[in-house]
Design a protein around this motif. Structure first.
Motif, PDB file in Angstrom:
ATOM      1  N   VAL A  89       0.833  -1.199   0.000  1.00  0.00           N
ATOM      2  CA  VAL A  89       0.000   0.000   0.000  1.00  0.00           C
ATOM      3  C   VAL A  89       0.871   1.253   0.000  1.00  0.00           C
ATOM      4  O   VAL A  89       0.600   2.221  -0.725  1.00  0.00           O
ATOM      5  CB  VAL A  89      -0.970  -0.002   1.205  1.00  0.00           C
ATOM      6  CG1 VAL A  89      -1.760   1.310   1.243  1.00  0.00           C
ATOM      7  CG2 VAL A  89      -1.929  -1.187   1.120  1.00  0.00           C
ATOM      8  N   ILE A  90       1.941   1.247   0.793  1.00  0.00           N
ATOM      9  CA  ILE A  90       2.853   2.396   0.829  1.00  0.00           C
ATOM     10  C   ILE A  90       3.521   2.587  -0.530  1.00  0.00           C
ATOM     11  O   ILE A  90       3.640   3.713  -1.038  1.00  0.00           O
ATOM     12  CB  ILE A  90       3.916   2.207   1.934  1.00  0.00           C
ATOM     13  CG1 ILE A  90       3.256   2.302   3.319  1.00  0.00           C
ATOM     14  CG2 ILE A  90       5.029   3.249   1.800  1.00  0.00           C
ATOM     15  CD1 ILE A  90       4.184   1.945   4.458  1.00  0.00           C
ATOM     16  N   ALA A  91       3.959   1.468  -1.141  1.00  0.00           N
ATOM     17  CA  ALA A  91       4.595   1.551  -2.461  1.00  0.00           C
ATOM     18  C   ALA A  91       3.631   2.117  -3.492  1.00  0.00           C
ATOM     19  O   ALA A  91       4.030   2.912  -4.362  1.00  0.00           O
ATOM     20  CB  ALA A  91       5.085   0.171  -2.891  1.00  0.00           C
ATOM     21  N   ILE A  92       2.375   1.738  -3.408  1.00  0.00           N
ATOM     22  CA  ILE A  92       1.374   2.243  -4.345  1.00  0.00           C
ATOM     23  C   ILE A  92       1.164   3.742  -4.156  1.00  0.00           C
ATOM     24  O   ILE A  92       1.126   4.510  -5.131  1.00  0.00           O
ATOM     25  CB  ILE A  92       0.051   1.476  -4.179  1.00  0.00           C
ATOM     26  CG1 ILE A  92       0.186   0.076  -4.787  1.00  0.00           C
ATOM     27  CG2 ILE A  92      -1.113   2.227  -4.828  1.00  0.00           C
ATOM     28  CD1 ILE A  92      -0.989  -0.833  -4.526  1.00  0.00           C
ATOM     29  N   ILE A  93       1.020   4.176  -2.916  1.00  0.00           N
ATOM     30  CA  ILE A  93       0.809   5.599  -2.638  1.00  0.00           C
ATOM     31  C   ILE A  93       1.975   6.430  -3.194  1.00  0.00           C
ATOM     32  O   ILE A  93       1.771   7.489  -3.802  1.00  0.00           O
ATOM     33  CB  ILE A  93       0.651   5.838  -1.126  1.00  0.00           C
ATOM     34  CG1 ILE A  93      -0.683   5.239  -0.635  1.00  0.00           C
ATOM     35  CG2 ILE A  93       0.715   7.321  -0.788  1.00  0.00           C
ATOM     36  CD1 ILE A  93      -0.833   5.240   0.876  1.00  0.00           C
ATOM     37  N   LYS A  94       3.195   5.945  -2.997  1.00  0.00           N
ATOM     38  CA  LYS A  94       4.353   6.683  -3.486  1.00  0.00           C
ATOM     39  C   LYS A  94       4.450   6.629  -5.010  1.00  0.00           C
ATOM     40  O   LYS A  94       4.809   7.618  -5.661  1.00  0.00           O
ATOM     41  CB  LYS A  94       5.627   6.132  -2.851  1.00  0.00           C
ATOM     42  CG  LYS A  94       5.736   6.422  -1.359  1.00  0.00           C
ATOM     43  CD  LYS A  94       7.066   5.939  -0.796  1.00  0.00           C
ATOM     44  CE  LYS A  94       7.244   6.351   0.659  1.00  0.00           C
ATOM     45  NZ  LYS A  94       8.570   5.961   1.198  1.00  0.00           N
ATOM     46  N   THR A  95       4.103   5.482  -5.585  1.00  0.00           N
ATOM     47  CA  THR A  95       4.186   5.324  -7.037  1.00  0.00           C
ATOM     48  C   THR A  95       3.234   6.261  -7.754  1.00  0.00           C
ATOM     49  O   THR A  95       3.594   6.916  -8.745  1.00  0.00           O
ATOM     50  CB  THR A  95       3.896   3.866  -7.439  1.00  0.00           C
ATOM     51  OG1 THR A  95       4.927   3.020  -6.913  1.00  0.00           O
ATOM     52  CG2 THR A  95       3.842   3.712  -8.960  1.00  0.00           C
ATOM     53  N   ILE A  96       1.995   6.361  -7.262  1.00  0.00           N
ATOM     54  CA  ILE A  96       1.028   7.230  -7.951  1.00  0.00           C
ATOM     55  C   ILE A  96       1.421   8.699  -7.825  1.00  0.00           C
ATOM     56  O   ILE A  96       1.130   9.500  -8.717  1.00  0.00           O
ATOM     57  CB  ILE A  96      -0.412   6.996  -7.453  1.00  0.00           C
ATOM     58  CG1 ILE A  96      -0.558   7.294  -5.955  1.00  0.00           C
ATOM     59  CG2 ILE A  96      -0.858   5.576  -7.784  1.00  0.00           C
ATOM     60  CD1 ILE A  96      -1.994   7.247  -5.462  1.00  0.00           C
ATOM     61  N   ALA A  97       2.087   9.054  -6.731  1.00  0.00           N
ATOM     62  CA  ALA A  97       2.565  10.434  -6.594  1.00  0.00           C
ATOM     63  C   ALA A  97       3.607  10.733  -7.672  1.00  0.00           C
ATOM     64  O   ALA A  97       3.589  11.810  -8.298  1.00  0.00           O
ATOM     65  CB  ALA A  97       3.149  10.665  -5.206  1.00  0.00           C
ATOM     66  N   ASP A  98       4.508   9.784  -7.933  1.00  0.00           N
ATOM     67  CA  ASP A  98       5.516   9.990  -8.965  1.00  0.00           C
ATOM     68  C   ASP A  98       4.896   9.955 -10.360  1.00  0.00           C
ATOM     69  O   ASP A  98       5.303  10.723 -11.240  1.00  0.00           O
ATOM     70  CB  ASP A  98       6.627   8.951  -8.839  1.00  0.00           C
ATOM     71  CG  ASP A  98       7.682   9.360  -7.821  1.00  0.00           C
ATOM     72  OD1 ASP A  98       8.346  10.377  -8.045  1.00  0.00           O
ATOM     73  OD2 ASP A  98       7.834   8.675  -6.790  1.00  0.00           O
ATOM     74  N   LEU A  99       3.908   9.088 -10.561  1.00  0.00           N
ATOM     75  CA  LEU A  99       3.235   9.059 -11.862  1.00  0.00           C
ATOM     76  C   LEU A  99       2.524  10.385 -12.140  1.00  0.00           C
ATOM     77  O   LEU A  99       2.549  10.892 -13.267  1.00  0.00           O
ATOM     78  CB  LEU A  99       2.231   7.902 -11.908  1.00  0.00           C
ATOM     79  CG  LEU A  99       2.822   6.495 -12.020  1.00  0.00           C
ATOM     80  CD1 LEU A  99       1.719   5.445 -11.913  1.00  0.00           C
ATOM     81  CD2 LEU A  99       3.594   6.322 -13.332  1.00  0.00           C
ATOM     82  N   GLU A 100       1.902  10.940 -11.108  1.00  0.00           N
ATOM     83  CA  GLU A 100       1.235  12.234 -11.284  1.00  0.00           C
ATOM     84  C   GLU A 100       2.236  13.310 -11.669  1.00  0.00           C
ATOM     85  O   GLU A 100       1.969  14.159 -12.520  1.00  0.00           O
ATOM     86  CB  GLU A 100       0.494  12.611  -9.993  1.00  0.00           C
ATOM     87  CG  GLU A 100      -0.410  13.834 -10.119  1.00  0.00           C
ATOM     88  CD  GLU A 100       0.330  15.153  -9.945  1.00  0.00           C
ATOM     89  OE1 GLU A 100      -0.099  16.166 -10.533  1.00  0.00           O
ATOM     90  OE2 GLU A 100       1.354  15.160  -9.223  1.00  0.00           O
ATOM     91  N   ARG A 101       3.410  13.267 -11.062  1.00  0.00           N
ATOM     92  CA  ARG A 101       4.434  14.266 -11.377  1.00  0.00           C
ATOM     93  C   ARG A 101       5.002  14.057 -12.782  1.00  0.00           C
ATOM     94  O   ARG A 101       5.368  15.027 -13.452  1.00  0.00           O
ATOM     95  CB  ARG A 101       5.530  14.237 -10.317  1.00  0.00           C
ATOM     96  CG  ARG A 101       5.031  14.731  -8.954  1.00  0.00           C
ATOM     97  CD  ARG A 101       6.146  14.853  -7.942  1.00  0.00           C
ATOM     98  NE  ARG A 101       5.615  15.280  -6.649  1.00  0.00           N
ATOM     99  CZ  ARG A 101       5.395  14.476  -5.616  1.00  0.00           C
ATOM    100  NH1 ARG A 101       5.650  13.183  -5.723  1.00  0.00           N
ATOM    101  NH2 ARG A 101       4.919  14.939  -4.479  1.00  0.00           N
TER     102      ARG A 101
END
Length: 234
Positions: A89-101
């Protein structure tokens, strides 16, 4: 989920929720990859209409980040995941933040195409080539995320060195162009910012690879050297 070595849970619904949110990340990643492909095509053809569509679609990327983030928050509150589930879940939260950027970087390049249309600017072959390499890095990162492949993640992580070198070469070319034609400086600066945006996409891909390693190995590798990272495969 089995191919990611995730634990099975007494609650089948929990498995379904984890699988669903993971699939949403891949949908978001596919959209961001399309954004990057489209903006590189816009750079190649100097196509303002394609660039405008990239800008407009960025709202959809932002919306996906919010919805996935909300689902992850709900899972944490309801399921109180532990161990590998919490890492996922933590990896997903961080991944989507980078994808958004990454989506934001694509939008910045699109603005460069729109603003510089029909104006004096340097040849864009180098920045286009750099962009193609960055898009491949993004594609491979998403593929590694889908499979939670640590070996692939480490290889992709190391490939950012090539992107950085290309960026440095582009900067030198642009500096030369500005010195030869000072009137071009305002437009060339926009190209320079677009090149910087491409370089940052490579950095975001590195981050995604680090999240993959964190999930699978349970180790934070953000500040370790490449040799120590490769030792995780032994």
């Amino acid at each position: 989920m089995d191919n990611m070595n995730l634990n099975k849970h007494i609650s089948g619904q929990f498995n379904t929720e984890l699988e669903s949110v993971r699939n949403q990340v891949l949908v978001m990643g596919g959209l961001v990859e399309q954004q990057m492909n489209d903006v590189i095509d816009a750079v190649h053809a100097q196509d303002k209409e394609v660039a405008k569509r990239v800008v407009e679609r960025d709202r959809k990327v932002n919306s996906l980040e919010v919805s996935i983030d909300e689902e992850c928050t709900r899972i944490i509150a309801k399921r109180q995941p532990a161990a590998s589930d919490l890492r996922l879940v933590i990896a997903i939260i961080k991944t989507i933040a980078d994808l958004e950027r990454i989506g934001d970087e694509a939008k910045q390049v699109a603005h460069m195409v729109i603003d510089n249309a029909n104006k004096t600017q340097p040849p864009l072959v180098s920045i286009e080539h750099m962009g193609r390499n960055v898009v491949k890095m993004l594609h491979d990162s998403l593929d590694a995320f889908a499979r939670m492949d640590v070996e692939a993640a480490i290889k992709i992580h190391a490939s950012d060195i090539k992107v950085n070198r290309e960026y440095e070469s582009v900067v030198r070319e642009l500096m030369t162009f500005m010195m030869e034609d000072p009137r071009s400086i305002p437009n060339v600066l926009k190209v320079l910012w677009a090149a910087r945006a491409m370089e940052r996409v490579g950095d975001r891909c590195k981050n995604i690879c680090e999240y993959i390693i964190y999930f699978v190995k349970g180790k934070d590798v953000r500040h370790i050297d490449s040799n120590e990272m490769e030792s995780l495969l032994k």
